[in-house]
Design a protein around this motif. Structure first.
Motif, PDB file in Angstrom:
ATOM      1  N   ILE A 147       0.866  -1.177   0.000  1.00 28.25           N
ATOM      2  CA  ILE A 147       0.000   0.000   0.000  1.00 28.25           C
ATOM      3  C   ILE A 147       0.903   1.227   0.000  1.00 28.25           C
ATOM      4  O   ILE A 147       1.645   1.475   0.948  1.00 28.25           O
ATOM      5  N   ASN A 148       0.843   1.975  -1.074  1.00 28.04           N
ATOM      6  CA  ASN A 148       1.643   3.187  -1.225  1.00 28.04           C
ATOM      7  C   ASN A 148       0.697   4.381  -1.169  1.00 28.04           C
ATOM      8  O   ASN A 148      -0.179   4.529  -2.022  1.00 28.04           O
ATOM      9  N   ILE A 149       0.868   5.240  -0.161  1.00 29.18           N
ATOM     10  CA  ILE A 149      -0.038   6.380   0.009  1.00 29.18           C
ATOM     11  C   ILE A 149       0.615   7.701  -0.416  1.00 29.18           C
ATOM     12  O   ILE A 149       0.128   8.771  -0.063  1.00 29.18           O
ATOM     13  N   ILE A 166      -6.410   1.284   5.960  1.00 27.11           N
ATOM     14  CA  ILE A 166      -5.966   2.673   6.086  1.00 27.11           C
ATOM     15  C   ILE A 166      -6.722   3.373   7.214  1.00 27.11           C
ATOM     16  O   ILE A 166      -6.118   4.008   8.080  1.00 27.11           O
ATOM     17  N   GLU A 167      -8.033   3.256   7.218  1.00 25.30           N
ATOM     18  CA  GLU A 167      -8.841   3.923   8.241  1.00 25.30           C
ATOM     19  C   GLU A 167      -8.554   3.365   9.633  1.00 25.30           C
ATOM     20  O   GLU A 167      -8.369   4.135  10.587  1.00 25.30           O
ATOM     21  N   ASN A 168      -8.479   2.068   9.768  1.00 23.71           N
ATOM     22  CA  ASN A 168      -8.218   1.445  11.061  1.00 23.71           C
ATOM     23  C   ASN A 168      -6.834   1.839  11.587  1.00 23.71           C
ATOM     24  O   ASN A 168      -6.676   2.142  12.773  1.00 23.71           O
ATOM     25  N   THR A 169      -5.859   1.850  10.713  1.00 20.58           N
ATOM     26  CA  THR A 169      -4.497   2.212  11.112  1.00 20.58           C
ATOM     27  C   THR A 169      -4.443   3.658  11.578  1.00 20.58           C
ATOM     28  O   THR A 169      -3.797   3.960  12.591  1.00 20.58           O
ATOM     29  N   THR A 222     -12.124  11.783   8.818  1.00 14.21           N
ATOM     30  CA  THR A 222     -12.860  11.397   7.613  1.00 14.21           C
ATOM     31  C   THR A 222     -11.844  10.994   6.564  1.00 14.21           C
ATOM     32  O   THR A 222     -10.701  11.456   6.567  1.00 14.21           O
ATOM     33  N   PHE A 223     -12.280  10.128   5.665  1.00 13.98           N
ATOM     34  CA  PHE A 223     -11.398   9.577   4.641  1.00 13.98           C
ATOM     35  C   PHE A 223     -12.102   9.673   3.295  1.00 13.98           C
ATOM     36  O   PHE A 223     -13.233   9.207   3.152  1.00 13.98           O
ATOM     37  N   SER A 224     -11.429  10.270   2.333  1.00 16.96           N
ATOM     38  CA  SER A 224     -11.949  10.256   0.970  1.00 16.96           C
ATOM     39  C   SER A 224     -10.855   9.735   0.053  1.00 16.96           C
ATOM     40  O   SER A 224      -9.664   9.923   0.298  1.00 16.96           O
TER      41      SER A 224
END
Length: 134
Positions: free
Chosen positions: A67-69, A108-111, A130-132
């Motif tokens: 996973i590359n953010i 991602i959200e949990n982390t 919040t996550f978009s």
């Protein structure tokens, strides 16, 4: 091991030196509390640390999952309260690239919600995330 040396410079300003790297960060009292607001305030830095920790932790733990953010960001808002003066809420609006599966988005959200800074802040401090994915 000492992490940093913080020096009061006068004029409601401090300088923090990260001893391992020599990096300097200055802070200023905010304009609503007798300061000039020319630098991050200490409470700005506290709130900013939540978003930076979340993004960094996602990047670290995401490596094993490919996973590359890179390019992800957070628009952050700090809400102050009085009596006692404190941060009452940190609002993190995270924006990520839109190429993740539902499972990766959940990771991602949990982390983010469980990063070290999130786990270190007082439970009375409201953390709104919040996550978009765009």
């Amino acid at each position: 091991m000492i992490t940093s040396k913080i020096t009061y410079l006068g004029g409601l300003r401090c300088a923090a030196e990260h001893l391992q790297s020599g990096t300097l960060v200055e802070s200023d009292a905010p304009t609503d509390n007798h300061g000039k607001g020319e630098k991050f305030s200490p409470t700005d830095l506290c709130a900013t640390s939540l978003a930076e920790c979340a993004l960094t932790t996602i990047a670290i733990l995401g490596k094993d999952k490919n996973i590359n953010i890179e390019g992800a960001y957070c628009d952050l808002q700090k809400v102050m309260a009085a009596n006692p003066r404190r941060i009452s809420e940190i609002i993190c609006n995270f924006v990520f690239p839109d190429h993740f599966s539902d499972e990766e988005k959940q990771f991602i959200e949990n982390t983010a919600h469980h990063c070290p800074v999130a786990q270190s802040l007082h439970p009375d401090l409201k953390q709104t995330m919040t996550f978009s994915f765009q």
